[in-house]
Write a protein that holds these residues in place. Structure first.
Motif, short mmCIF file in Angstrom:
data_model
loop_
_atom_site.label_atom_id
_atom_site.label_comp_id
_atom_site.label_asym_id
_atom_site.label_seq_id
_atom_site.Cartn_x
_atom_site.Cartn_y
_atom_site.Cartn_z
N VAL A 259 3.55 49.75 55.09
CA VAL A 259 4.40 48.87 54.29
C VAL A 259 3.71 48.58 52.97
CG1 VAL A 259 5.60 46.65 54.15
CG2 VAL A 259 5.35 47.80 56.37
N THR A 260 4.45 48.78 51.88
CA THR A 260 3.99 48.39 50.56
C THR A 260 4.60 47.03 50.21
OG1 THR A 260 3.63 50.61 49.68
CG2 THR A 260 4.20 48.89 48.09
N TYR A 261 3.76 46.13 49.72
CA TYR A 261 4.22 44.82 49.28
C TYR A 261 4.04 44.73 47.76
CZ TYR A 261 4.22 43.47 54.17
OH TYR A 261 4.48 43.40 55.51
N ILE B 131 9.18 49.27 51.64
CA ILE B 131 8.67 48.59 50.44
C ILE B 131 9.30 47.20 50.41
CG2 ILE B 131 8.53 48.60 47.93
CD1 ILE B 131 8.77 51.64 48.00
N GLU B 132 8.47 46.18 50.40
CA GLU B 132 8.92 44.80 50.42
C GLU B 132 8.38 44.06 49.19
OE1 GLU B 132 11.02 43.95 52.57
OE2 GLU B 132 10.75 45.22 54.33
N THR B 133 8.77 42.81 49.05
CA THR B 133 8.34 42.00 47.92
C THR B 133 7.55 40.79 48.40
OG1 THR B 133 10.34 42.60 46.70
CG2 THR B 133 9.10 40.72 45.88
N VAL B 134 6.43 40.53 47.74
CA VAL B 134 5.73 39.25 47.87
C VAL B 134 6.03 38.48 46.59
CG1 VAL B 134 3.54 38.04 48.11
CG2 VAL B 134 3.90 40.19 49.32
N PRO B 135 6.88 37.47 46.62
CA PRO B 135 7.30 36.78 45.38
C PRO B 135 6.24 35.82 44.87
CG PRO B 135 8.34 35.77 47.27
CD PRO B 135 7.57 36.95 47.82
N ALA B 136 5.08 36.37 44.50
CA ALA B 136 3.96 35.53 44.09
C ALA B 136 4.29 34.69 42.86
CB ALA B 136 2.73 36.41 43.83
N TYR C 39 -4.11 53.74 55.30
CA TYR C 39 -3.99 52.28 55.25
C TYR C 39 -2.63 51.88 55.78
CZ TYR C 39 -8.10 52.21 52.19
OH TYR C 39 -9.36 52.35 51.67
N ASP C 40 -2.56 50.75 56.49
CA ASP C 40 -1.25 50.30 56.98
C ASP C 40 -0.52 49.43 55.96
OD1 ASP C 40 -1.75 47.30 57.62
OD2 ASP C 40 -3.34 48.28 58.76
N THR C 41 -1.25 48.91 54.96
CA THR C 41 -0.66 47.97 54.02
C THR C 41 -1.17 48.25 52.61
OG1 THR C 41 -0.58 46.25 55.72
CG2 THR C 41 -0.41 45.52 53.43
N LEU C 42 -0.23 48.27 51.66
CA LEU C 42 -0.55 48.34 50.24
C LEU C 42 0.01 47.09 49.56
CD1 LEU C 42 -1.36 49.76 47.53
CD2 LEU C 42 0.90 50.86 47.59
N ILE C 43 -0.83 46.41 48.81
CA ILE C 43 -0.40 45.27 48.00
C ILE C 43 -0.60 45.68 46.55
CG2 ILE C 43 -0.77 42.83 47.46
CD1 ILE C 43 -2.08 42.63 50.30
N VAL C 44 0.48 45.73 45.79
CA VAL C 44 0.42 46.32 44.45
C VAL C 44 1.20 45.46 43.47
CG1 VAL C 44 2.41 47.80 45.00
CG2 VAL C 44 0.90 48.42 43.10
N THR C 45 0.73 45.41 42.23
CA THR C 45 1.42 44.64 41.21
C THR C 45 1.60 45.48 39.95
OG1 THR C 45 1.51 42.47 40.16
CG2 THR C 45 -0.63 43.58 40.15
N GLU C 46 2.28 44.91 38.97
CA GLU C 46 2.60 45.58 37.71
C GLU C 46 2.18 44.66 36.56
OE1 GLU C 46 2.88 47.79 35.57
OE2 GLU C 46 4.76 48.84 36.01
N GLN C 47 2.24 45.15 35.33
CA GLN C 47 2.04 44.29 34.19
C GLN C 47 3.11 43.20 34.17
OE1 GLN C 47 2.05 47.33 31.11
NE2 GLN C 47 -0.18 47.17 30.89
#
Length: 357
Positions: free
Chosen positions: A148-150, A198-203, A109-117
């Protein structure tokens, strides 16, 4: 807040397309999902209810509307921590268990979008998030060295939808710390000569700033409710989960972050009011209010100096009291305070953002 704006994305325009093209070329060692077209993306999402449907569907529709072919899969675990998903908990988009590799091993995969608790102080103290984020990213990069991981930042529950100011203040304070989590996880990649990031998406901040705009500021077309609560409920369904419209907004934020493109003019889903959806497209295209982002060492020093206590004030109000009642929540807060002070006494240089290598 400053009137100047900063973009949602960290990739320059065009970089995402180059990364996608490299992914489709493959390395021979990993099995690449197949997507065709002049531009294509292969995306994996790892998360819980804050990253659930319809956000992936909206993201796919936005990409396809802009001429990007997309193949995506996911690892979903209700209420799951990043550590639990790294260790294999969750199901894919068809409801099948993802297995001990979390669904990434052997895939390109070229992109990972991942979150945490979303309870940030607890995450910092007990979830080992920086190391777990890096572990999952390294699995991604093993299949595609330019991936890139976001890190999609989660948000706390609103303690009062009729007066969201405390929640907005909390999310503004939490945003730099979430940034430090992602920055620490990827801090040594460039120095090692690696091309993955590794970057940030400030959702979380994006949602907070939107709610501030429609309840405190100039507003947006179609977002004036009879009360503050009614306006907030256009975007937040219960106390934390997005409505259909809120999910579309967050998909717009992710779209801009991973492509570097404006979403203005893209087709609006049939089940959304066009005026509101167009207003959200225009708003996202403006970017976030400009703010300086600290480095992980600065974040750690602020937490050691009392920053955790300030975060726990809101967590007790919004999370502890509704779930356990005032007395039990206050007792838990005191117990956690003792644990934190014991931790800092044993480790005066405690730093949850130390690079993991």
């Amino acid at each position: 807040m400053s009137g100047s704006r900063q973009p949602w994305m960290h990739l320059r325009p065009g970089a995402a397309a180059l990364a996608a093209a490299a992914c489709l070329a493959g390395t021979g060692a990993a099995s690449a999902p197949t997507a065709v077209g002049p531009e294509a993306r292969t995306i994996f999402l790892s998360g819980h209810s804050l990253l659930d449907h319809p956000l992936p569907d909206d993201l796919a529709a936005l990409l396809e509307a802009s001429g990007v072919a997309i193949i995506w899969d996911r690892q979903h675990g209700a209420g799951s921590s990043l550590r639990e998903r790294v260790e294999g908990a969750g199901t894919d988009r068809d409801g099948r268990p993802t297995g001990p590799d979390g669904g990434l091993a052997g895939r390109a995969y070229d992109t990972l979008i991942v979150t945490e608790q979303h309870v940030l102080p607890a995450v910092l103290l007990w979830n080992d998030t920086v190391r777990q984020l890096r572990r999952l990213h390294d699995r991604l990069a093993a299949g595609h060295p330019q991936a890139v991981t976001y890190f999609y930042t989660p948000w706390m529950a609103l303690d009062d939808k009729g007066d969201p100011r405390r929640w907005i203040a909390y999310e503004r304070a939490a945003a730099p710390i979430w940034h430090c989590v992602a920055a620490a996880a990827g801090s040594d990649l460039a120095a090692k000569g690696r091309r993955d990031r590794i970057e940030t998406v400030p959702a979380a901040l994006a949602l907070a700033e939107l709610i501030a705009r429609v309840t405190e500021g100039a507003g947006l077309p179609g977002f004036t409710g009879a009360s503050v609560r009614e306006t907030v409920e256009l975007l937040v369904a219960d106390d934390v989960h997005p409505t259909r419209l809120g999910s579309y907004y967050l998909a717009l934020v992710v779209y801009v972050a991973i492509t570097g493109r404006s979403p203005v003019g893209l087709r609006v889903p049939d089940d959304l009011a066009p005026e509101r959806a167009r207003a959200l497209q225009d708003y996202v295209a403006q970017g976030l209010p400009e703010a300086a982002l600290p480095d992980p060492d600065t974040c750690a020093a602020q937490l050691r100096a009392g920053g955790l206590d300030a975060l726990w004030d809101y967590v007790e109000r919004a999370h502890g009291r509704p779930e356990h009642g005032f007395l039990r929540a206050h007792w838990a807060r005191l117990r956690q305070a003792v644990q934190r002070r014991w931790l800092l006494w044993r480790q005066p240089d405690w730093n949850p953002f130390r690079p993991t290598g």
